[in-house]
Structures are given as C-alpha cells and as structure tokens.
Design a protein around this motif. Structure first.
Motif, PDB file in Angstrom:
ATOM      1  N   ALA A 190       0.801  -1.233   0.000  1.00  0.00           N
ATOM      2  CA  ALA A 190       0.000   0.000   0.000  1.00  0.00           C
ATOM      3  C   ALA A 190       0.832   1.282   0.000  1.00  0.00           C
ATOM      4  O   ALA A 190       0.479   2.230  -0.707  1.00  0.00           O
ATOM      5  N   PRO A 191       1.943   1.346   0.730  1.00  0.00           N
ATOM      6  CA  PRO A 191       2.697   2.616   0.713  1.00  0.00           C
ATOM      7  C   PRO A 191       3.253   2.976  -0.669  1.00  0.00           C
ATOM      8  O   PRO A 191       3.583   4.134  -0.911  1.00  0.00           O
ATOM      9  N   HIS A 192       3.368   1.999  -1.550  1.00  0.00           N
ATOM     10  CA  HIS A 192       3.948   2.250  -2.876  1.00  0.00           C
ATOM     11  C   HIS A 192       2.892   2.299  -3.976  1.00  0.00           C
ATOM     12  O   HIS A 192       3.242   2.398  -5.148  1.00  0.00           O
ATOM     13  N   ALA A 193       1.625   2.140  -3.636  1.00  0.00           N
ATOM     14  CA  ALA A 193       0.605   1.953  -4.676  1.00  0.00           C
ATOM     15  C   ALA A 193      -0.494   2.995  -4.590  1.00  0.00           C
ATOM     16  O   ALA A 193      -0.826   3.491  -3.513  1.00  0.00           O
ATOM     17  N   ARG A 194      -1.068   3.317  -5.744  1.00  0.00           N
ATOM     18  CA  ARG A 194      -2.254   4.180  -5.787  1.00  0.00           C
ATOM     19  C   ARG A 194      -3.508   3.347  -6.049  1.00  0.00           C
ATOM     20  O   ARG A 194      -4.605   3.721  -5.690  1.00  0.00           O
ATOM     21  N   TRP A 195      -3.308   2.202  -6.724  1.00  0.00           N
ATOM     22  CA  TRP A 195      -4.426   1.382  -7.179  1.00  0.00           C
ATOM     23  C   TRP A 195      -4.240  -0.062  -6.740  1.00  0.00           C
ATOM     24  O   TRP A 195      -3.115  -0.504  -6.470  1.00  0.00           O
ATOM     25  N   ILE A 196      -5.371  -0.810  -6.727  1.00  0.00           N
ATOM     26  CA  ILE A 196      -5.311  -2.268  -6.527  1.00  0.00           C
ATOM     27  C   ILE A 196      -6.113  -2.913  -7.655  1.00  0.00           C
ATOM     28  O   ILE A 196      -7.124  -2.370  -8.103  1.00  0.00           O
ATOM     29  N   ASP A 197      -5.623  -4.061  -8.128  1.00  0.00           N
ATOM     30  CA  ASP A 197      -6.208  -4.721  -9.301  1.00  0.00           C
ATOM     31  C   ASP A 197      -6.264  -6.221  -9.007  1.00  0.00           C
ATOM     32  O   ASP A 197      -5.492  -6.740  -8.181  1.00  0.00           O
ATOM     33  N   VAL A 198      -7.176  -6.907  -9.679  1.00  0.00           N
ATOM     34  CA  VAL A 198      -7.312  -8.367  -9.556  1.00  0.00           C
ATOM     35  C   VAL A 198      -7.547  -8.921 -10.964  1.00  0.00           C
ATOM     36  O   VAL A 198      -8.271  -8.308 -11.758  1.00  0.00           O
ATOM     37  N   PHE A 199      -6.954 -10.067 -11.245  1.00  0.00           N
ATOM     38  CA  PHE A 199      -7.254 -10.784 -12.497  1.00  0.00           C
ATOM     39  C   PHE A 199      -8.438 -11.692 -12.189  1.00  0.00           C
ATOM     40  O   PHE A 199      -8.263 -12.767 -11.592  1.00  0.00           O
ATOM     41  N   CYS A 200      -9.646 -11.266 -12.542  1.00  0.00           N
ATOM     42  CA  CYS A 200     -10.875 -11.998 -12.228  1.00  0.00           C
ATOM     43  C   CYS A 200     -11.220 -12.840 -13.449  1.00  0.00           C
ATOM     44  O   CYS A 200     -11.789 -12.332 -14.416  1.00  0.00           O
ATOM     45  N   GLU A 201     -10.836 -14.096 -13.415  1.00  0.00           N
ATOM     46  CA  GLU A 201     -10.955 -14.932 -14.621  1.00  0.00           C
ATOM     47  C   GLU A 201     -10.822 -16.392 -14.210  1.00  0.00           C
ATOM     48  O   GLU A 201     -10.175 -16.696 -13.196  1.00  0.00           O
ATOM     49  N   THR A 202     -11.362 -17.308 -14.999  1.00  0.00           N
ATOM     50  CA  THR A 202     -11.134 -18.732 -14.784  1.00  0.00           C
ATOM     51  C   THR A 202      -9.627 -18.983 -14.803  1.00  0.00           C
ATOM     52  O   THR A 202      -8.928 -18.498 -15.698  1.00  0.00           O
ATOM     53  N   GLY A 203      -9.128 -19.683 -13.807  1.00  0.00           N
ATOM     54  CA  GLY A 203      -7.682 -19.936 -13.732  1.00  0.00           C
ATOM     55  C   GLY A 203      -6.957 -18.902 -12.903  1.00  0.00           C
ATOM     56  O   GLY A 203      -5.762 -19.045 -12.633  1.00  0.00           O
ATOM     57  N   ALA A 204      -7.673 -17.850 -12.489  1.00  0.00           N
ATOM     58  CA  ALA A 204      -7.036 -16.827 -11.641  1.00  0.00           C
ATOM     59  C   ALA A 204      -7.902 -16.654 -10.377  1.00  0.00           C
ATOM     60  O   ALA A 204      -7.885 -17.536  -9.517  1.00  0.00           O
ATOM     61  N   PHE A 205      -8.702 -15.576 -10.267  1.00  0.00           N
ATOM     62  CA  PHE A 205      -9.495 -15.333  -9.060  1.00  0.00           C
ATOM     63  C   PHE A 205     -10.967 -15.214  -9.430  1.00  0.00           C
ATOM     64  O   PHE A 205     -11.314 -14.622 -10.459  1.00  0.00           O
ATOM     65  N   ASP A 206     -11.840 -15.770  -8.540  1.00  0.00           N
ATOM     66  CA  ASP A 206     -13.270 -15.721  -8.839  1.00  0.00           C
ATOM     67  C   ASP A 206     -13.880 -14.432  -8.289  1.00  0.00           C
ATOM     68  O   ASP A 206     -13.203 -13.606  -7.670  1.00  0.00           O
ATOM     69  N   GLU A 207     -15.182 -14.297  -8.492  1.00  0.00           N
ATOM     70  CA  GLU A 207     -15.873 -13.052  -8.143  1.00  0.00           C
ATOM     71  C   GLU A 207     -15.755 -12.735  -6.651  1.00  0.00           C
ATOM     72  O   GLU A 207     -15.458 -11.594  -6.269  1.00  0.00           O
ATOM     73  N   ASP A 208     -15.978 -13.739  -5.793  1.00  0.00           N
ATOM     74  CA  ASP A 208     -15.945 -13.470  -4.343  1.00  0.00           C
ATOM     75  C   ASP A 208     -14.543 -13.078  -3.895  1.00  0.00           C
ATOM     76  O   ASP A 208     -14.364 -12.182  -3.064  1.00  0.00           O
ATOM     77  N   GLN A 209     -13.559 -13.791  -4.433  1.00  0.00           N
ATOM     78  CA  GLN A 209     -12.170 -13.448  -4.081  1.00  0.00           C
ATOM     79  C   GLN A 209     -11.835 -12.034  -4.559  1.00  0.00           C
ATOM     80  O   GLN A 209     -11.223 -11.243  -3.832  1.00  0.00           O
ATOM     81  N   ALA A 210     -12.252 -11.715  -5.779  1.00  0.00           N
ATOM     82  CA  ALA A 210     -11.954 -10.380  -6.328  1.00  0.00           C
ATOM     83  C   ALA A 210     -12.615  -9.304  -5.481  1.00  0.00           C
ATOM     84  O   ALA A 210     -11.999  -8.278  -5.154  1.00  0.00           O
ATOM     85  N   ARG A 211     -13.865  -9.540  -5.082  1.00  0.00           N
ATOM     86  CA  ARG A 211     -14.573  -8.537  -4.277  1.00  0.00           C
ATOM     87  C   ARG A 211     -13.836  -8.318  -2.951  1.00  0.00           C
ATOM     88  O   ARG A 211     -13.601  -7.166  -2.546  1.00  0.00           O
ATOM     89  N   ALA A 212     -13.451  -9.425  -2.306  1.00  0.00           N
ATOM     90  CA  ALA A 212     -12.772  -9.303  -0.999  1.00  0.00           C
ATOM     91  C   ALA A 212     -11.467  -8.523  -1.139  1.00  0.00           C
ATOM     92  O   ALA A 212     -11.130  -7.665  -0.298  1.00  0.00           O
ATOM     93  N   ILE A 213     -10.726  -8.795  -2.196  1.00  0.00           N
ATOM     94  CA  ILE A 213      -9.420  -8.140  -2.381  1.00  0.00           C
ATOM     95  C   ILE A 213      -9.615  -6.649  -2.708  1.00  0.00           C
ATOM     96  O   ILE A 213      -8.926  -5.783  -2.152  1.00  0.00           O
ATOM     97  N   LEU A 214     -10.569  -6.347  -3.572  1.00  0.00           N
ATOM     98  CA  LEU A 214     -10.800  -4.933  -3.928  1.00  0.00           C
ATOM     99  C   LEU A 214     -11.286  -4.143  -2.718  1.00  0.00           C
ATOM    100  O   LEU A 214     -10.873  -2.984  -2.506  1.00  0.00           O
ATOM    101  N   LEU A 215     -12.151  -4.760  -1.888  1.00  0.00           N
ATOM    102  CA  LEU A 215     -12.651  -4.037  -0.713  1.00  0.00           C
ATOM    103  C   LEU A 215     -11.547  -3.843   0.326  1.00  0.00           C
ATOM    104  O   LEU A 215     -11.476  -2.794   0.978  1.00  0.00           O
ATOM    105  N   ALA A 216     -10.670  -4.839   0.455  1.00  0.00           N
ATOM    106  CA  ALA A 216      -9.536  -4.677   1.391  1.00  0.00           C
ATOM    107  C   ALA A 216      -8.647  -3.531   0.926  1.00  0.00           C
ATOM    108  O   ALA A 216      -8.175  -2.716   1.736  1.00  0.00           O
ATOM    109  N   GLY A 217      -8.423  -3.457  -0.371  1.00  0.00           N
ATOM    110  CA  GLY A 217      -7.613  -2.362  -0.911  1.00  0.00           C
ATOM    111  C   GLY A 217      -8.272  -1.012  -0.678  1.00  0.00           C
ATOM    112  O   GLY A 217      -7.624  -0.029  -0.323  1.00  0.00           O
TER     113      GLY A 217
END
Ligand code: NIG
Ligand code: FE
Length: 386
Positions: A190-217
């Motif tokens: 976080a100290p080095h970043a302005r944005w947070i991103d997730v690869f939401c796709e089959t083989g990467a992260f699903d919708e629930d995981q993406a939501r949790a990560i984006l909200l944490a960011g």
C-alpha cells in the motif's frame, strides 16, 4: 519564468471536449503557449502572444501525449516461444504468468529498474507521456513491495496486482493466498501503490475473491481496477460496475447486461486490442460500446505474455481497423480516455491548465495514426526530438 510558443501547427487535437465525449476538437493553423510545464494559452498562430521562445512545427499535427493506463512493466524473462506456440494454434491461458513470476523473483533490483526504464523510453518514442504500471510478477510480500517500489520510480500511477494468479507455493491453498494478499502483502504494497487490481478470470481469481481483495484495498485507500472478461464471459465487469470502480480492463467477452452496467455506472471500459492481436482472439465490439454510451479507454497492456507491445499508435490503428472506432474516438480514448481511467484531469488533453505533454507527428493530421499503421510518426515529444 520562460514561456514557449509552439506555433505553425497544421492541426491541433486538443481532446478537451466538455462534457467528456469521444470526440477530438481539432484546430487548423493552431498555436499554444507553455509556461511552467503547463498549457497557458491556446489559439491560432495569427493571434499568438509574444513568448520567450518560439518553436514552429512547420504545419505538422500535434496531439496530447498518450496516456497508457494499463501496463505490466516490472518483469524479467522472455516468452517469445509461448507467442510462437500460440501462433501455431495454442490457446493463451493464465498459467503462463508463472513463467514470468519465476524469472522476476530471480532478477536483481537493478535488472528490474533497467527493464522498466528501457520500456518507458520505448513508450515515449511512440508518444506515451503518462503510464500506469502494475506489480503482479512477484507474488510474495517482498517481491510485490519491491516491484511497486521499482514502478514508483517511474510513475505515481502504480497498481498492486498481488492477485494476478495463485503462485505455485499456494497451489493447494487459494484461500490462504487471498488472506496473504489482503493482509501482509497489502500492508507492504500500500505505501507504494495508488491502485489495486485483480485478475478476475477462470484460472485466476473468482468473483468473491476479487470482491474481498478490492474491498480490502479500498479500506487502505487504494482505488480499484479490474482485469475482467478477457478469456471468456464472466462476472468481472458487473462486479467492477457494482463497486463503482473507475475502470475495468479487457472487456473482450461482454453480454448485454455488462454493457448496460458499464453505461449506468460510468465505469470506463479499457480495451486492450494488442492483446487480441497477440493472442489471436476476437476483438471486443468497441463500436457497440461507444454507441451505447459507455466511455472507452485504450491502453497497451504491455507485458511479456499476452501482449508485448508498448505502442499506443498500434492500439489506435487496431481500434479503428478491427474494432470500428472512428479515428477521433480512438485518439480520444488513448489520451483523454486513458486519463479518465486513471482519475486524472491534468493529462490526456491540451487545454489551458493541463500539463504540456504534447506529441508532434510527422503527418498533417492525427488521422495518419490509423491511416499509416506501423509507421514511426512520432517526431517530437514535448519539445524533444525522439
Ligand atoms: O493483462 N490477464 C492478465 N494479465 C496480463 C497477462 C500477463 C501474462 O500473460 O504474463 C494481461 O493480459
Ligand atoms: Fe493486464
């Protein structure tokens, strides 16, 4: 304070229309004045005020510097063989990312800095003056923080992409990896970043995981963006709209519901036509998006796997030829649209008060960006020859 008058402009594309629509305001016989790195005046050569220095561009076209709102420049290694295999019929899959992760972890800081610097130089030669850079090839707490620290040396628009894929050491524990990304890795990034991103796709992260990560960011003050609907239809675009993200990127496979969600939310659809070119995939239907009232940005997605081009002129040409955007829409999306996708109003346009990031083309009109694909038309960037 010294002022610079840029004059003799055959066609000035300001990209500064209000309200923000995909059009290009062109002025013939134009001139503008630069003071303290900002545009201080715009008009015609005939009515231009006196200035300390005068630069006559000899009837050539001037456009705002491109704003490349999506790139993955912090990497090591080479995946040319993977590209060749694709061209022989293999499909692109998310798993190739792990090849670059191994090479990136093994690289020194100096090697990573040199690689980013080389690509930034390459981008500038092709007219890009603002760039977003993601992490995402480290995938450990230390490697993600170091990737972002490297990126920060080159841009304020750095994006934490710890959720690129699940790394091999967590292959049997995806929930454990999401806990790492939303916990200690986010703390370090976080100290080095302005944005947070997730690869939401089959083989990467699903919708629930993406939501949790984006909200944490979001709780840590990071703006959200998302890789979504690249390899097939999915929930990512609708998730981005539900969360009110500034931009959702790829948008290759869209259903009608996705298009209406984009239109209603105002989330920008960032299209990356270099990816479709380099993975031999169908192009997204930019024409329908623009016609539906969706705001569209264009970016390179420069990365060693799915698309190893740094060329925004190529993206403009592909958007026009393959995605049926008009040349004006494509230029707007690659400049003002990219700026909007980064929540910025100081770049991507040449209007009074904006940063004087300008590109002189060896051409009488910006139309030549699409009319002359593959030709190095960028002659000067903000006063320096390339
Ligand atoms: O935007 N889609 C996910 N990430 C990158 C590709 C990364 C890679 O293949 O190394 C992209 O296409
Ligand atoms: Fe990407």
């Amino acid at each position: 304070m010294t002022s610079l008058l840029v004059t003799g402009i055959g066609e000035l594309a300001t990209c500064g229309t209000e309200p923000e629509v995909a059009s290009v305001d062109t002025r013939p016989d134009a001139a503008f004045v630069v003071e303290r790195g900002r545009v201080a005046w715009v008009g015609t050569s005939r009515e231009a005020p006196a200035a300390d220095q005068v630069h006559d561009v000899g009837g050539r076209a001037v456009i705002p510097g491109f704003v490349d709102s999506h790139s993955h420049l912090v990497f090591a290694g080479d995946r040319a063989e993977e590209f060749a295999a694709r061209m022989a019929g293999e499909r692109y899959a998310a798993g190739g990312i792990r090849t670059t992760v191994a090479a990136t972890r093994a690289a020194t800081d100096e090697q990573l800095v040199a690689t980013v610097a080389r690509h930034i130089t390459e981008m500038r030669r092709q007219g890009t003056t603002s760039v977003e850079i993601k992490s995402g090839y480290g995938l450990t707490v230390l490697d993600e923080a170091r990737g972002l620290a490297v990126a920060r040396q080159f841009t304020e628009d750095t994006t934490f992409l710890g959720a690129h894929v699940v790394p091999p050491e967590y292959a049997d524990d995806a929930p454990g990896y999401v806990a790492l990304v939303t916990g200690p890795m986010l703390d370090a990034a976080a100290p080095h970043a302005r944005w947070i991103d997730v690869f939401c796709e089959t083989g990467a992260f699903d919708e629930d995981q993406a939501r949790a990560i984006l909200l944490a960011g979001r709780e840590r003050g990071l703006g959200g963006r998302l890789h979504a609907n690249q390899l097939g239809p999915g929930p990512g675009v609708r998730l981005a709209c539900e969360l009110g993200l500034v931009a959702v990127d790829h948008c290759t496979y869209l259903a009608d519901d996705d298009v209406s969600a984009l239109r209603d939310s105002g989330t920008i659809a960032t299209l990356l036509p270099g990816v479709e070119f380099s993975t031999r995939s169908p192009y997204p239907d930019a024409r329908s998006l623009v016609d539906a009232g969706v705001r569209v940005a264009l970016a390179s997605d420069c990365n060693p796997g799915s698309c190893y081009t740094s060329s925004m002129p190529l993206c403009v040409a592909l958007a026009v030829r393959e995605m049926r955007m008009t040349p004006a829409e494509a230029l707007w999306s690659a400049t003002a649209g990219g700026a909007l996708a980064l929540g910025r109003d100081d770049v991507g346009r040449l209007t009074v008060g904006s940063r004087a990031d300008y590109v002189v083309l060896d051409a009488p009109s910006y139309l030549h960006l699409a009319y002359r694909p593959g030709v190095p038309l960028v002659a000067e960037v903000s006063g320096s020859p390339v």
